[in-house]
Design an enzyme around this catalytic site. Structure first.
Site, PDB file in Angstrom:
ATOM      1  CE1 TYR A  73      44.341  36.734   5.957  1.00 27.47           C
ATOM      2  CE2 TYR A  73      46.100  38.350   5.950  1.00 27.47           C
ATOM      3  CZ  TYR A  73      45.401  37.340   5.323  1.00 27.47           C
ATOM      4  OH  TYR A  73      45.773  36.919   4.074  1.00 27.47           O
ATOM      5  CE1 TYR A 186      45.430  30.892   0.601  1.00 25.76           C
ATOM      6  CE2 TYR A 186      47.154  29.294   1.123  1.00 25.76           C
ATOM      7  CZ  TYR A 186      46.756  30.605   0.866  1.00 25.76           C
ATOM      8  OH  TYR A 186      47.681  31.616   0.881  1.00 25.76           O
ATOM      9  CB  VAL A 235      72.702  37.117   8.412  1.00 26.00           C
ATOM     10  CG1 VAL A 235      73.145  35.937   9.275  1.00 26.00           C
ATOM     11  CG2 VAL A 235      72.422  38.336   9.293  1.00 26.00           C
ATOM     12  CB  SER A 276      63.081  35.846   0.593  1.00 27.47           C
ATOM     13  OG  SER A 276      62.453  36.898  -0.111  1.00 27.47           O
ATOM     14  CB  THR A 482      48.451  34.866   4.770  1.00 27.96           C
ATOM     15  OG1 THR A 482      49.014  33.977   5.750  1.00 27.96           O
ATOM     16  CG2 THR A 482      47.529  34.093   3.849  1.00 27.96           C
TER      17      THR A 482
END
Length: 526
Positions: A73, A186, A235, A276, A482
């Site tokens: 990360y 991955y 929006v 999302s 992630t």
């Protein structure tokens, strides 16, 4: 030399971690005035999928938990070094997390449990030669040659019965019908985790849930710069300048239900979280099952704008396959420690030092994890909270003869108690249990088979003032689902559209490290 921005405004659509990170890069690295940064969020709270809510009386809810990784990360850690801790302002959030994680290292002793309620020995990955050859072929085949191939197009039935698959699939929430390209990414990105997948030692934990540990400090940091947060505002569409190229001229919004327009000058910037994974999620209770909802505003916005301009992706690959992308989680709040005491004895892990406990023969493919307590800032000492999920919510349970998706919180607890063989303690466990199920129709939609062009580039070709961030934009070689993906996208968007010549933390290339490759090769023969 300080850059002059005049009246330039930056609008972020969505209040998740990508937008918060983008705003942080603007104030930290670009000297951008905070009052000219606007984060527009439909919900009444920031954080997007990094959520954590509730109280001891009504029960706590975490729809999911993001796992952090110390070695992959890269931009996340760089950013969190700049964000002060809420509890210890002299420390950064990064330092706080590392200190906590060092005191509570992860080493799972009970990763897989069989139907007899026994902990399985998972040192062996369980591969045969066909599995190893298929894995090798997957790693070396270029993405463009793989197209929309699914994982089960690459591997035979045996692969999906191996210890490796049970551990990998439940750690990252992969399904056999998901994208083989995503599995390949991955495998390369986390190749260094392969030899310790059975203990999950590479997982870095936050002191509390991610909302309390990461989102709240980021929110406070941005407030200090005067960033404008507009909540309960949706929006619905973007208008573009006529002709070739991509220049946003207007944003259509609903402010608490009333239509409005925000005019965008050519100098302004619009950064959109398109799609999302937690949209449409629905909560149940101890006495009711959650509903299965459909598309909401973030998918509809992406569909609207993708229909107007080429190069803005194809949301249909992700949002039109709910049967392939849904699963169900549950958060359980107890008023005493009975269940935790039994679990700590069973797993031989103190809460917060284990990892996912997966019931590999469960028809729901159910897993649970006990976090370090307290897991919420406002959690009283006597209260205990844990989280779990089932990857197959449409399967009928082994103890409760109903689909998980139709079960109440009470029935989910019954199924769990059955798999743990805790029946002798059932009354005590259930006496204070408050299990809140959560159905998430799009939770693994980012893993659905796709073409490379289905995700728009962070800054699409020809764009003068529009960028995409979150889990549904395209970043070569990086892995979705992630925190890092959202944060890397935000940094790329901000630097590119503002013409900032600063390095972005590169992706660690563990796959070129000879020792890592050798250890992983040996692991495949364990």
């Amino acid at each position: 030399m300080k850059k002059e921005y005049g009246n330039k405004q930056v609008y972020f659509v969505g209040g998740g971690i990508a937008s918060l990170a983008g705003a942080a890069y603007l104030v930290r690295d670009c000297d951008f005035p905070g009052q000219n940064i606007h984060i527009i969020e439909e919900m009444k709270i920031l954080g997007g999928s990094n959520d954590g809510a509730g109280d001891a009386e009504h029960g706590y809810v975490i729809r999911g938990g993001r796992m952090l990784n110390d070695e992959t990360y890269e931009n996340t850690w760089d950013l969190l070094m700049s964000i002060p801790s809420l509890d210890h302002p002299e420390k950064s959030v990064r330092e706080e997390i590392i200190e906590f994680d060092t005191s509570n290292p992860t080493h799972a002793n009970a990763r897989l449990v069989n139907q007899s309620g026994e902990v399985e020995d998972v040192l062996s990955m369980g591969f045969d030669m066909a599995d190893r050859l298929a894995m090798g072929k997957l790693i070396i085949t270029p993405e463009e040659k793989m197209g929309k191939a699914r994982i089960n197009d690459w591997f035979g039935p045996h692969f999906f019965t191996t210890n490796f698959w049970y551990m990998w699939a439940t750690t990252f929430a992969f399904q056999p019908w998901h994208s083989a390209v995503e599995l390949k990414r991955y495998m390369i990105r986390f190749v260094h985790e392969f030899p310790r997948i059975q203990t999950l030692e590479g997982v870095t934990r936050t002191p509390y849930n991610q909302y309390d540990s990461i989102i709240l400090p980021m929110h406070k940091y941005l407030e200090g710069f005067g960033v404008d947060f507009t909540l309960k505002c949706t929006v619905t569409d973007l208008q573009f300048k006529d002709g070739d190229g991509i220049t946003v001229t207007q944003m259509n919004v609903l402010r608490q239900g009333a239509p409005d327009v925000i005019n965008i000058s050519e100098d302004d910037i619009v950064i959109v979280t398109n799609g999302s994974m937690t949209e449409g999620s629905s909560l149940g209770s101890m006495t009711s099952a959650p509903r299965l909802n459909g598309k909401g505003s973030s998918w509809k916005l992406w569909e609207n704008i993708a229909a107007k301009k080429t190069g803005l992706g194809n949301p249909s690959s992700f949002d039109d396959h709910v049967d392939g992308s849904k699963w169900e989680s549950f958060t359980v709040t107890f008023q005493d420690s009975k269940f935790f005491d039994l679990m700590e004895k069973f797993t031989r892990n103190r809460a917060g030092t284990g990892a996912l406990v997966t019931f590999k023969d469960s028809s729901w493919l159910m897993s649970v994890v006990l976090a370090f307590q307290p897991h919420f800032r406002n959690q009283p000492e006597h209260v205990k909270v844990f989280w779990g999920y089932g990857l197959y919510p449409d399967n009928v349970g082994d103890f409760v003869k109903k689909k998980m998706s139709e079960c109440t919180g009470e029935e989910i607890m019954e199924e769990l108690i059955g798999h743990l063989h805790f029946e002798a303690h059932k009354d005590e466990i259930m006496a204070t249990a408050n299990c809140i199920p959560c159905m998430m129709p799009y939770i693994t939609s980012q893993f659905m088979p796709r073409l490379n062009s289905d995700r728009p580039k962070v800054v699409p070709e020809g764009s003068t003032n529009l960028a995409f961030v979150g889990q549904y934009c395209e970043i070569p070689d990086d892995v979705v689902f992630t925190e890092e993906y959202s944060i890397r996208a935000a940094r790329t968007a901000v630097y590119t559209l503002l013409g900032i010549n600063r390095p972005i933390e590169p992706i660690n290339q563990h796959q070129y490290d000879v020792r890592t490759l050798f250890t992983s090769f040996i692991t495949s023969f364990r």
